[in-house]
Design a protein around this motif. Sequence first.
Motif, short mmCIF file in Angstrom:
data_model
loop_
_atom_site.label_atom_id
_atom_site.label_comp_id
_atom_site.label_asym_id
_atom_site.label_seq_id
_atom_site.Cartn_x
_atom_site.Cartn_y
_atom_site.Cartn_z
N ALA A 1 0.83 -1.20 0.00
CA ALA A 1 0.00 0.00 0.00
C ALA A 1 0.87 1.26 0.00
N ILE A 2 1.93 1.24 0.80
CA ILE A 2 2.85 2.39 0.83
C ILE A 2 3.44 2.62 -0.55
N LEU A 3 3.89 1.56 -1.18
CA LEU A 3 4.50 1.66 -2.51
C LEU A 3 3.52 2.26 -3.52
N VAL A 4 2.31 1.71 -3.57
CA VAL A 4 1.31 2.19 -4.53
C VAL A 4 0.90 3.63 -4.23
N LEU A 5 0.70 3.93 -2.94
CA LEU A 5 0.24 5.28 -2.59
C LEU A 5 1.30 6.34 -2.84
N VAL A 6 2.55 6.02 -2.56
CA VAL A 6 3.62 7.01 -2.79
C VAL A 6 3.84 7.20 -4.29
N TRP B 1 -6.10 11.96 0.12
CA TRP B 1 -6.13 10.81 1.01
C TRP B 1 -4.93 9.88 0.85
N THR B 2 -4.21 9.98 -0.28
CA THR B 2 -3.10 9.05 -0.50
C THR B 2 -1.98 9.24 0.52
N GLY B 3 -1.68 10.47 0.87
CA GLY B 3 -0.64 10.73 1.86
C GLY B 3 -1.03 10.26 3.24
N GLU B 4 -2.27 10.50 3.60
CA GLU B 4 -2.74 10.08 4.92
C GLU B 4 -2.76 8.56 5.05
N LEU B 5 -3.24 7.88 4.03
CA LEU B 5 -3.28 6.42 4.06
C LEU B 5 -1.88 5.82 4.02
N SER C 1 -0.37 3.40 6.82
CA SER C 1 0.20 2.12 6.41
C SER C 1 1.61 1.94 6.98
N MET C 2 2.35 3.01 7.07
CA MET C 2 3.69 2.94 7.66
C MET C 2 3.61 2.57 9.15
#
Length: 181
Positions: free
Chosen positions: A35-40, A56-60, A64-65
């Motif tokens: 999830a971190i990989l996809v969102l970043v 929302w991508t940064g927050e999620l 996830s981290m």
Amino acid sequence: MSSSQPRQRRQGPLRRIVAILTAVEITIGAVALLAILVLVFTQAAQRYTPFGGFAWTGELAKFSMIWLSFSVMGVLITSRGHIALEIVDSFKNQMVVRVVQALALVIVVAVGAGLAYEAWGLVTTQGIIKSPVLRLPMSLVYIPVLIGVVSLTIRSAVAAVDVLVNGPQLTDYEESEVTAA
């Protein structure tokens, strides 16, 4: 235990349960990492598109981290993948090694119990607070943290008892030295 015979890997009635819990924790960690990989990557790609980005991508990714960090803590204790001073493990007196390893694990149990207590407090009291973008109750964000520290505490307690009963835990390198001797 004589020093000329290598000790077999420990087995017990809970081995299958531990393997299943380990698989679940590793899966949670792998999903969080993915999830971190996809969102970043999504955040990076949004910079070069003409339309507005998704806030929302940064927050999620941040959540996830946190979930990744805490979900695999127990697995690290069981697999001896955690940070440890292994200089003591090379001492010839196995009783000293046993006592030091057990004491270190008991300290981890105490810290884990404190973290579990605080995580439980966050889960039970932070439901009214919502995350800024997703509006996710913060109590839900802290549930994986609670599960991770409870796993850490239980696995550390079991490992401490195991060290006291069966002797010090050896690394693969130390086991190969015992085998060669």
